[in-house]
Scaffold this active site. Structure first.
Site, short mmCIF file in Angstrom:
data_model
loop_
_atom_site.label_atom_id
_atom_site.label_comp_id
_atom_site.label_asym_id
_atom_site.label_seq_id
_atom_site.Cartn_x
_atom_site.Cartn_y
_atom_site.Cartn_z
N ASP A 107 0.86 -1.17 0.00
CA ASP A 107 0.00 0.00 0.00
C ASP A 107 0.91 1.24 0.00
OD1 ASP A 107 -2.21 1.68 0.17
OD2 ASP A 107 -3.22 0.45 1.66
N GLU A 138 -10.51 6.71 4.18
CA GLU A 138 -9.52 6.04 5.03
C GLU A 138 -9.61 6.53 6.47
OE1 GLU A 138 -5.66 5.48 3.22
OE2 GLU A 138 -6.50 5.62 1.22
#
Length: 601
Positions: free
Chosen positions: A274, A470
């Site tokens: 990521d 997020e």
């Protein structure tokens, strides 16, 4: 004479390429840099294997032609044979998680939480097919989707990226989504990437990038199981997760990345990190890189410091900390993905006829998105069968999200954290515009100040959350901190978490508006726009009807279609709806159980 299988042909070609590569070329293939820190010359000179657009990172005026021109320039640089360079085509990647929503004018689908409520795997496969066509139209090869998280706590800011809290429901969508994106790896498919491996939805208290403290049996049953059908469908890439499992970061977890995913499950594609995800493995960046690659990381997604990452990776190899066998394995996986995808044979840059550019944001694509909106709506309350409404009714439309396509689309739309205005989202319709098209007596007053039973038969009040993405959407107290430099002690987005906020305290203006209109005697239909169930007991009690519209995307017309009776209410909850914000809200008398939904028609 024995005929070689496709798998054998790919393996032979990959081995042949690997044998011709220098160490610098091999390591370059393992780097994915962000476009804002990367020039075409960088791609050529450092042999970069992939480039990405982070959320909101777009070239030029953010049009399809701007994206194509950028990608063609990167591709041409990767194919340069200057100074004896071995040409290996570059992959370009983007976060197209609910349509290619980085790009202006894209078809934006409901976020996954809404699609989960539709209970329609075939529909989800069609949405993935459209997304892939629009991704391909911009010259992009690789999308970081599907998200196969099984969110277990609605305080998590990424809950809307999860189809459901039920692993079986998530798993039911996985194979079709991969098929829709990759489409037999032909010229009209792109590379799918399942994320995030593994346990991202199970962190304590829903803390983004936190710790998933559960047994291996529970990890497999809840969080791994949706990956199995995706792998069986030919998934080419997997993204590692920011979270830890019982205290150990997944980005450096050899058991999860190599022993389980690549070993026991037989995954022969590539594993990508990521965004700067390896940074948090160790305070020394070089050590962190070595830990990640030895654990099984094949591609490093790096926002800015990709040259330093490349330099330190080479140092780790030259010091013998990372064996060449691991580098060769990673590069073979990268080459194999490119070969299986047919990247070396893709007709580019001269022939764009295959790119589907004419269909980008087309009416046909928007019709599928509109269908997805209709099927995702969940009717939670309908006193006196108030819904559906008559087209001839005098409808007051109010609320901050009634005429706001930015609120409808949520995060990962044009910008990473989404947009909060109507005009930034090009194309589509707001919920108000959809109602206006069907009900000629409707009137918009977002403040609700004009509410008058002498002039209005009913009010539609569109309430809910504003966009986030997020950890910025985690429901916690505590100030934000800047990301630390390779410091694993600092969370990625937020300061240490404090007391849980009562979910209903987030948007008191919504309750005030509903009660003000209801006090005039006008029946209220509340339409909730948001990325997760919230504690809305007072709002529910003050409304005669209540609809969960989730984050429907660009096609607000689909909400109007159902409110005004052209289509029935179809959806049922894919998450438990809370009565309170207590950690035990799922088992102690939830307001609505998973699977609840009033159907009409």
């Amino acid at each position: 004479m024995t005929t070689m299988t496709r798998h054998e042909i790919v393996a032979e070609r990959a081995e042949s390429l690997l044998a011709r590569m220098s160490l610098a070329q091999k390591l370059g293939q393992m780097i994915m840099s962000e476009r804002m820190a990367t020039t075409p010359d960088d791609v050529r000179d450092f042999h970069l294997g992939s480039v990405l657009s982070g959320g909101g990172s777009a070239p030029g005026a953010n049009t399809v032609s701007d994206w194509v021109a950028m990608n063609d320039a990167y591709w041409a640089a990767s194919m340069s044979e200057a100074n004896g360079r071995l040409p290996i085509p570059l992959l370009y990647a983007a976060d197209a998680v609910h349509g290619h929503a980085n790009v202006l004018g894209a078809t934006v689908f409901p976020h996954n939480i809404g699609l989960g409520c539709a209970r329609d795997p075939e529909l989800v496969e069609r949405t993935a097919r459209v997304m892939a066509k629009e991704v391909l139209a911009t010259g992009v090869d690789w999308t970081f989707a599907p998200t196969l998280a099984v969110a277990q706590n609605i305080h998590w800011g990424r809950t809307y990226e999860s189809f459901s809290e039920d692993p079986a429901l998530v798993a039911s969508y996985a194979a079709g989504y991969v098929r829709g994106v990759q489409h037999d790896l032909g010229n009209d498919g792109v590379i799918a990437c399942a994320k995030h491996w593994v346990g991202d939805g199970g962190t304590t208290a829903g803390n983004d990038q936190g710790d998933t403290a559960i047994s291996e049996e529970a990890l497999e049953r809840t969080h791994m199981s949706p990956y199995y059908p995706a792998l069986e469908a030919g998934l080419l890439t997997v993204m590692a997760s920011f979270n830890s499992w019982n205290g150990d970061k997944c980005h450096g977890h050899r058991y999860l990345l190599t022993d389980v995913l690549k070993g026991r499950l037989g995954f022969d594609g590539l594993v990508v990190s990521d965004w700067d995800g390896v940074d948090y493995l160790h305070e020394d960046y070089g050590t962190a890189i070595g830990m990640a690659v030895n654990a099984g990381m094949d591609v490093f997604m790096v926002s800015l410091e990709w040259k330093r990452c490349l330099e330190l990776l080479q140092q780790q190899v030259e010091a013998g900390i990372v064996p060449m066998s691991r580098i060769d394995d990673a590069v073979l996986r990268i080459l194999s993905v490119k070969l299986r995808f047919g990247l070396f044979e893709k007709p580019r840059p001269a022939d764009r006829a295959w790119s589907n550019s004419d269909s980008f944001g087309s009416a046909a694509h928007r019709d599928i998105a509109r269908e997805a909106v209709r099927k995702s709506l969940v009717l939670l309350k309908n006193e006196h069968a108030l819904l559906p409404l008559s087209r001839a009714a005098r409808i007051l439309v109010a609320g901050k999200s009634a005429h706001n396509r930015g609120h409808q689309c949520g995060g990962f739309t044009v910008a990473w954290q989404g947009e909060t205005t109507n005009d930034v989202i090009v194309g589509g319709t707001s919920i108000w515009e959809g109602i206006q098209a069907l009900a000629p007596m409707a009137a918009l007053d977002e403040s609700g100040a004009s509410a008058d039973p002498a002039h209005h038969d009913v009010a539609i009040v569109v309430i809910g959350e504003k966009p986030y993405a997020e950890g910025m959407g985690d429901l916690r107290l505590g100030g934000r901190v800047e990301k630390g430099s390779h410091n694993p002690a600092k969370p990625h987005n937020l300061a240490p978490y404090g007391e849980t906020i009562e979910l209903a305290q987030l948007h008191p203006e919504d309750l005030a508006l509903i009660t003000a209109i209801a006090s005039t005697g006008i029946p209220v239909v509340s339409v909730f726009v948001g990325g997760r169930p919230l504690v809305v007991n007072a709002e529910l009690d003050a409304s005669q009807a209540f609809v969960a519209a989730w984050l429907p995307g660009s096609e607000g017309q689909g909400v109007a279609d159902v409110l005004l009776g052209d289509y029935p209410f179809h959806g049922t909850l894919s998450f438990t709806w809370p009565q309170s914000a207590a950690p035990s809200y799922k088992v102690e008398a939830p307001r609505f159980a998973r699977g609840y939904g009033i159907t009409t028609g």
